[in-house]
Design an enzyme around this catalytic site. Structure first.
Site, PDB file in Angstrom:
ATOM      1  N   GLY A  35       0.735  -1.429  -0.164  1.00  0.00           N
ATOM      2  CA  GLY A  35      -0.100  -0.093  -0.349  1.00  0.00           C
ATOM      3  C   GLY A  35       0.505   0.996   0.161  1.00  0.00           C
ATOM      4  O   GLY A  35       0.758   2.691  -0.544  1.00  0.00           O
ATOM      5  N   CYS A  36       1.476   1.273   0.695  1.00  0.00           N
ATOM      6  CA  CYS A  36       2.675   2.060   1.356  1.00  0.00           C
ATOM      7  C   CYS A  36       4.165   2.669  -0.320  1.00  0.00           C
ATOM      8  O   CYS A  36       3.471   3.750  -1.194  1.00  0.00           O
ATOM      9  CB  CYS A  36       3.484   2.198   2.050  1.00  0.00           C
ATOM     10  SG  CYS A  36       2.942   2.077   3.854  1.00  0.00           S
TER      11      CYS A  36
END
Length: 143
Positions: A36-37
């Protein structure tokens, strides 16, 4: 600590002070190199020129080390700075260091959040509990 609201003076720290007079997109994320990051960081990278057209800069913040940030920036060609908040003071000042829960286990971590800070140092926009895909576009639209 009271929750920050639009119009509040943004808590200052070195990298924010260095960008005084510019609009700053300050995004908090949990960890370098996680799916996600990485998605979020690369979407901000891909829209960076458009963000700059609004006289804005991007700063990413996570508790990772400066060395981790350097590798993350190099691997993904990020054109903006990442702030190493190893003592979590910046995360705490913005109220994003929170209790989280995964599989019934509670732990402390970063709530993915973004603050848009105006040239006057006041908060112009707040995005909490962000979903990484598409978030950079949402922020760009708010500039």
């Amino acid at each position: 600590m009271k929750e920050l609201k639009i119009g509040d003076k943004a808590p200052t720290f070195l990298e924010l002070t260095a960008n005084k007079g510019s609009t700053v997109v300050l995004y908090f994320y949990p960890k370098d190199f996680t799916p996600g990051c990485t998605t979020e960081a690369c979407e901000f990278r891909d829209l960076y020129e458009k963000i700059q057209e609004h006289d804005a800069v991007v700063l990413g913040v996570s508790p990772d080390s400066p060395e981790s940030h350097e590798k993350f920036i190099a691997k993904h060609g990020l054109p903006y700075s990442l702030v190493a908040d190893e003592d979590k003071k910046v995360c705490q000042a913005y109220g994003v260091w929170v209790e989280k829960s995964m599989y019934g286990k509670k732990y402390m971590g970063v709530e993915r959040s973004t603050f848009v800070i105006g040239p006057d140092g006041r908060i112009k926009g707040i995005f909490r509990k962000v979903k990484a895909p598409g978030h950079a576009k949402e922020v760009l639209a708010a500039l």
